[in-house]
Design a protein around this motif. Structure first.
Motif, PDB file in Angstrom:
ATOM      1  N   VAL A 117      -2.486   0.584  -4.517  1.00 18.51           N
ATOM      2  CA  VAL A 117      -2.074  -0.785  -4.227  1.00 18.51           C
ATOM      3  C   VAL A 117      -1.082  -1.187  -5.309  1.00 18.51           C
ATOM      4  CG1 VAL A 117      -2.792  -3.180  -3.972  1.00 18.51           C
ATOM      5  CG2 VAL A 117      -4.277  -1.348  -3.146  1.00 18.51           C
TER       6      VAL A 117
ATOM      7  N   SER B 113       0.180   5.379   0.565  1.00 20.98           N
ATOM      8  CA  SER B 113      -0.788   6.405   0.907  1.00 20.98           C
ATOM      9  C   SER B 113      -0.035   7.631   1.407  1.00 20.98           C
ATOM     10  CB  SER B 113      -1.733   5.879   1.987  1.00 20.98           C
ATOM     11  OG  SER B 113      -2.661   6.866   2.347  1.00 20.98           O
TER      12      SER B 113
ATOM     13  N   TRP C 127      -7.894  -7.437   2.606  1.00 22.23           N
ATOM     14  CA  TRP C 127      -7.519  -6.035   2.789  1.00 22.23           C
ATOM     15  C   TRP C 127      -8.452  -5.304   3.727  1.00 22.23           C
ATOM     16  CZ3 TRP C 127      -6.573  -5.137  -3.117  1.00 22.23           C
ATOM     17  CH2 TRP C 127      -5.346  -5.698  -3.472  1.00 22.23           C
ATOM     18  N   SER C 128      -9.736  -5.606   3.684  1.00 24.84           N
ATOM     19  CA  SER C 128     -10.680  -4.876   4.533  1.00 24.84           C
ATOM     20  C   SER C 128     -10.479  -5.181   6.015  1.00 24.84           C
ATOM     21  CB  SER C 128     -12.112  -5.210   4.136  1.00 24.84           C
ATOM     22  OG  SER C 128     -12.370  -6.581   4.373  1.00 24.84           O
TER      23      SER C 128
ATOM     24  N   LEU D 283       0.841  -1.204   0.000  1.00 19.51           N
ATOM     25  CA  LEU D 283       0.000   0.000   0.000  1.00 19.51           C
ATOM     26  C   LEU D 283       0.870   1.245   0.000  1.00 19.51           C
ATOM     27  CD1 LEU D 283      -2.723  -0.820   2.676  1.00 19.51           C
ATOM     28  CD2 LEU D 283      -2.951  -0.886   0.206  1.00 19.51           C
TER      29      LEU D 283
ATOM     30  N   THR E  93      -4.607  -1.482   6.196  1.00 21.29           N
ATOM     31  CA  THR E  93      -5.731  -0.752   5.608  1.00 21.29           C
ATOM     32  C   THR E  93      -6.614  -0.141   6.672  1.00 21.29           C
ATOM     33  OG1 THR E  93      -6.988  -2.803   5.407  1.00 21.29           O
ATOM     34  CG2 THR E  93      -5.791  -2.090   3.472  1.00 21.29           C
TER      35      THR E  93
ATOM     36  N   VAL F  67      -5.564   5.682  -1.885  1.00 24.81           N
ATOM     37  CA  VAL F  67      -4.547   4.673  -1.629  1.00 24.81           C
ATOM     38  C   VAL F  67      -4.176   4.018  -2.953  1.00 24.81           C
ATOM     39  CG1 VAL F  67      -4.091   2.469  -0.491  1.00 24.81           C
ATOM     40  CG2 VAL F  67      -5.431   4.196   0.673  1.00 24.81           C
TER      41      VAL F  67
END
Length: 138
Positions: free
Chosen positions: A52, A9, A35-36, A7, A41, A50
């Protein structure tokens, strides 16, 4: 081939993590990312962009088989009970806030429409932040 993800960000990147592998014996695969539910994340504020990054590494088949024996999808499945527990805890806490205290003996007395009220609240909160229930300190 080993497939990794990372990731990025606000200019900061996480380390690459193994997503899975492809071999001649298994040239196609559906990867469950999780991911959730992932700590990386969950730390990102809602509505923050974000990126990936997907990384591919060509490795000897022996290395792939060795790493695949510790399949990362098993890690995702291992976290599912945690997700269910957090959702259940959110419902319990919501119901407890309406308990009249008249049930006695550990019984909870709540309005008959409590589940519908909780579900509307849960849907609204999950629209704003799909992982809100995983972030609670309980």
């Amino acid at each position: 081939v080993m497939i990794y993800w990372q990731l990025t960000s606000q200019g900061e990147s996480t380390g690459f993590e193994l997503l899975g592998s492809l071999t001649n014996e298994q040239p196609s695969q559906i990867f469950r990312t999780g991911w959730s539910e992932h700590d990386q994340t969950l730390a990102i504020p809602p509505n923050q962009p974000v990126t990936v990054n997907i990384g591919i590494s060509i490795e000897p088949v022996e290395s792939i088989r060795n790493v695949s024996s510790n399949n990362t999808s098993a890690n995702v499945q291992a976290r599912r009970p945690l997700v269910a527990q957090k959702i259940g805890q959110d419902l319990y806490n919501f119901m407890q806030s309406f308990d009249t205290g008249t049930g006695g003996n550990g019984m909870m007395v709540v309005p008959t429409n409590i589940f519908e009220r909780w579900w509307k609240r849960f849907e609204a909160k999950s629209q704003r932040d799909p992982n809100f229930f995983l972030k609670s300190g309980e």
